[in-house]
Design an enzyme around this catalytic site. Structure first.
Site: not given
Ligand code: AP5
Length: 222
Positions: A20, A96, A135, A168, A179
């Site tokens: 996203k 969400r 990431r 993160r 998650r």
């Protein structure tokens, strides 16, 4: 908020690591709409050490969700007051939950600017572990890189500003498991919601980012 018919008003749906945040800047460049990432907004509260940020960090690191009222209030404030949103919007990470989706529709109906597209980025869970653990992000802009799949020009540095990239705190295998469970339970039902309202479309987001982008353009009739 945008009132013209030729502006882009869309939602990007997909599990953590679906792409996203990677694809949203392409949409901004192409259509000039604003990119509202609720995850980035919350991380900005965390870095400012606000009361909300302190509460949110605990929930985010545990893979849970912040309350609907807080998130709806955040998005409403941006859509109404952010001048960049006059040219439309790309929502990333919102809605969400079904109540968030219903409140967004009500908010847009009031202004007579209905959502045009809810685009689902579809990827199997197994592919997401490597994406999330590799990431790197540039906190100030939200730009997202990957050590292997999308490396910055200079290792560890943002391509645009040269500032350091960070990992993160919720980007680890344990938090990702939680998650993903939250995504399947609370967010995935939104797909059916948007199928019913007629704005849903999906692309195969397990392909390389360039092919994902070209499929997104096709979905948007470009
Ligand atoms: P948020 O920041 O929204 O996280 P997320 O939804 O888990 O999504 P990610 O940002 O992890 O993934 P992405 O799809 O953007 O992937 P990216 O493009 O970076 O939310 C964080 C937390 O905030 C939530 O868990 C929740 O607690 C809270 N929150 C946020 N919004 C909320 C709301 N509305 N209500 C309640 N709580 C809320 O890509 C990932 C990696 O893969 C990158 O390294 C990238 O380079 C790479 N990559 C991307 N595409 C490809 C590809 N096609 N091939 C190979 N690699 C790729």
């Amino acid at each position: 908020m945008a009132a013209e018919n030729d502006t882009l008003r869309m939602v990007l749906l997909g599990p953590p690591g679906a792409g996203k945040g990677t694809q949203a800047p392409n949409l901004v460049n192409k259509f000039g709409a604003c990119h509202l990432s609720t995850g980035d907004m919350l991380r900005s509260q965390i870095s400012k050490k606000t009361e909300l940020g302190l509460q949110a960090k605990k929930i985010m690191d545990a893979g849970g969700l912040i309350s609907d009222d807080i998130m709806v209030g955040m998005i409403k404030g941006e859509l109404e007051n952010n001048p960049a949103c006059k040219k439309g919007f790309i929502l990333d990470g919102f809605p969400r939950t079904i109540p968030q989706a219903e409140k967004l529709d009500a908010m847009l109906a009031e202004k007579n600017i209905p959502l045009q597209k809810a685009l689902e980025l579809k990827v199997d869970d197994e592919l997401l572990v490597a994406r999330i653990t590799g990431r790197l992000v540039h906190p100030a802009s939200g730009r997202s890189y990957h050590k292997l799949f999308n490396p910055p020009k200079v290792p560890g540095k943002d391509d645009v500003t040269g500032e350091p990239l960070v990992q993160r705190s919720d980007d680890n295998a344990d938090a990702l498991k939680k998650r993903l469970a939250t995504y399947h339970k609370q967010t995935e039902p939104i797909v059916k919601y948007y199928q019913k309202t007629g704005v849903w479309a999906a692309v195969d987001a397990s392909q390389n980012p360039k092919n994902v982008w070209s499929d997104i353009l096709k979905c948007l009739g470009q």
